[in-house]
Design a protein around this motif. Structure first.
Motif, PDB file in Angstrom:
ATOM      1  N   THR A  90     -28.405 -11.737  78.754  1.00  8.53           N
ATOM      2  CA  THR A  90     -29.701 -11.475  79.368  1.00  8.53           C
ATOM      3  C   THR A  90     -30.695 -12.539  78.924  1.00  8.53           C
ATOM      4  N   ALA A  91     -31.727 -12.726  79.719  1.00  2.00           N
ATOM      5  CA  ALA A  91     -32.779 -13.673  79.346  1.00  2.00           C
ATOM      6  C   ALA A  91     -33.462 -13.221  78.057  1.00  2.00           C
ATOM      7  N   GLU A  92     -33.572 -11.901  77.872  1.00  2.00           N
ATOM      8  CA  GLU A  92     -34.184 -11.381  76.640  1.00  2.00           C
ATOM      9  C   GLU A  92     -33.385 -11.811  75.407  1.00  2.00           C
ATOM     10  N   TYR A  93     -32.065 -11.782  75.552  1.00  2.00           N
ATOM     11  CA  TYR A  93     -31.197 -12.161  74.426  1.00  2.00           C
ATOM     12  C   TYR A  93     -31.411 -13.628  74.052  1.00  2.00           C
TER      13      TYR A  93
ATOM     14  N   ASP B 124     -38.936 -21.728  83.787  1.00  2.00           N
ATOM     15  CA  ASP B 124     -39.447 -20.523  84.400  1.00  2.00           C
ATOM     16  C   ASP B 124     -38.800 -19.244  83.903  1.00  2.00           C
ATOM     17  N   GLU B 125     -38.007 -19.279  82.829  1.00  2.00           N
ATOM     18  CA  GLU B 125     -37.597 -18.043  82.178  1.00  2.00           C
ATOM     19  C   GLU B 125     -38.727 -17.638  81.235  1.00  2.00           C
ATOM     20  N   PHE B 126     -39.717 -16.921  81.782  1.00  2.00           N
ATOM     21  CA  PHE B 126     -40.975 -16.726  81.071  1.00  2.00           C
ATOM     22  C   PHE B 126     -40.915 -15.671  79.969  1.00  2.00           C
ATOM     23  N   LEU B 127     -39.768 -15.005  79.798  1.00  2.00           N
ATOM     24  CA  LEU B 127     -39.707 -13.949  78.796  1.00  2.00           C
ATOM     25  C   LEU B 127     -39.999 -14.461  77.392  1.00  2.00           C
ATOM     26  N   VAL B 128     -39.587 -15.698  77.108  1.00  2.00           N
ATOM     27  CA  VAL B 128     -39.831 -16.233  75.778  1.00  2.00           C
ATOM     28  C   VAL B 128     -41.318 -16.277  75.476  1.00  2.00           C
ATOM     29  N   TYR B 129     -42.133 -16.510  76.519  1.00  2.00           N
ATOM     30  CA  TYR B 129     -43.588 -16.532  76.315  1.00  2.00           C
ATOM     31  C   TYR B 129     -44.078 -15.208  75.765  1.00  2.00           C
TER      32      TYR B 129
ATOM     33  N   ILE C 248     -34.212 -18.076  70.700  1.00  2.00           N
ATOM     34  CA  ILE C 248     -35.247 -19.098  70.537  1.00  2.00           C
ATOM     35  C   ILE C 248     -36.221 -18.684  69.438  1.00  2.00           C
ATOM     36  N   LEU C 249     -36.610 -17.416  69.457  1.00  2.00           N
ATOM     37  CA  LEU C 249     -37.492 -16.899  68.416  1.00  2.00           C
ATOM     38  C   LEU C 249     -36.836 -17.004  67.045  1.00  2.00           C
ATOM     39  N   GLU C 250     -35.540 -16.740  67.009  1.00  2.00           N
ATOM     40  CA  GLU C 250     -34.785 -16.870  65.764  1.00  2.00           C
ATOM     41  C   GLU C 250     -34.857 -18.298  65.226  1.00  2.00           C
ATOM     42  N   GLY C 251     -34.774 -19.257  66.129  1.00  2.00           N
ATOM     43  CA  GLY C 251     -34.866 -20.647  65.711  1.00  2.00           C
ATOM     44  C   GLY C 251     -36.221 -20.982  65.116  1.00  2.00           C
ATOM     45  N   ILE C 252     -37.273 -20.453  65.726  1.00  2.00           N
ATOM     46  CA  ILE C 252     -38.627 -20.690  65.212  1.00  2.00           C
ATOM     47  C   ILE C 252     -38.782 -20.107  63.825  1.00  2.00           C
ATOM     48  N   GLU C 253     -38.298 -18.892  63.649  1.00  2.00           N
ATOM     49  CA  GLU C 253     -38.520 -18.177  62.390  1.00  2.00           C
ATOM     50  C   GLU C 253     -37.619 -18.681  61.265  1.00  2.00           C
ATOM     51  N   SER C 254     -36.392 -19.086  61.597  1.00  2.00           N
ATOM     52  CA  SER C 254     -35.450 -19.493  60.554  1.00  2.00           C
ATOM     53  C   SER C 254     -35.553 -20.970  60.198  1.00  2.00           C
TER      54      SER C 254
END
Length: 235
Positions: free
Chosen positions: A202-205, A8-13, A210-216
């Motif tokens: 922060t949840a944003e951090y 439910d930390e929906f920020l990643v979405y 997570i986004l970094e993992g997807i891209e790298s």
């Protein structure tokens, strides 16, 4: 088209949706999912309990049927459990095991054939910085998160020839409701996680990591550089 089963930390979405992804939003909370789905264009709401194998399978089936493909899976459903070994409730530990380890494995098993047929894909599993430590009262939880990390890195080797990238992310103390929802057995308040020398992220951090993992496509992504020393080697 991408699918993101997540907690439910929906920020990643929303952060990944900004990159043009089409999302499958997955959580036990139907109302939260439907509200978020209205805010994110082209998203699909799929309520599911990640401790229930049948619901995980149904979630993957619905996602593939809706979007026609699944390019990315993020396994970050989970719950904490704080208890000294002597007081660890075995039934509770079984529940956390089902949620934090078995659920991600089942989700991976369901998407791997899909990704292989598509010619590749990305799987991100969320472990924990505690998996790199030996903290009092967190033996069960950290061991399960360590197991998820090792499973992820093993799967990475098994699937590399199929162009399926498996990565593991290690967040640490985060400003979400995770600690509030952590199950605690016989743990004094002054020893609970979050009261030490570390400042929470922060949840944003964490979502950015997570986004970094997807891209790298890196095998391991750490919330902080100091965590790499705990991992050892050249991580």
């Amino acid at each position: 088209n991408e699918a993101y089963p997540c907690r439910d930390e929906f920020l990643v979405y929303s952060m990944i949706a900004e990159k043009g992804a089409k999302l499958a939003l997955v959580s036990r909370s139907k109302e939260k999912l439907e509200k978020l789905s209205r805010e994110i264009p082209n998203s699909l709401s799929v309520p599911a309990d990640m401790t229930k194998i049948s619901e995980i399978k149904n979630m993957i089936e619905q996602t593939q049927e809706h979007f026609g493909r699944i390019d990315i899976l993020i396994n970050c459903a989970g719950q904490g459990y704080d208890a000294p070994l002597e007081k660890t409730n075995i039934n509770t530990l079984h529940y956390i095991f089902d949620l934090d380890v078995v659920g991600p494995i089942v989700a991976m098993q369901q998407v791997i054939p899909i990704m292989r047929k598509q010619g590749g894909g990305t799987i991100i599993n969320i472990s924990s910085g505690t998996a790199l430590m030996h903290l009092p009262n967190m033996g069960g939880y950290s061991a399960l998160k360590r197991a998820l990390a090792d499973i992820s890195l093993t799967a990475r080797e098994e699937l590399k020839n199929d162009d399926i990238i498996v990565s593991v992310v290690y967040p640490f103390i985060t400003l979400t409701d995770f600690e509030k929802n952590t199950i605690k057995d016989s743990v004094p308040e002054e020893t609970e996680q979050g009261s030490g020398e570390f400042s929470p992220d922060t949840a944003e951090y964490v979502a950015q990591k997570i986004l970094e993992g997807i891209e790298s496509g890196a095998p391991e992504i750490f919330a902080h550089d100091w965590m790499k020393k705990l991992r050892g080697g050249d991580a």
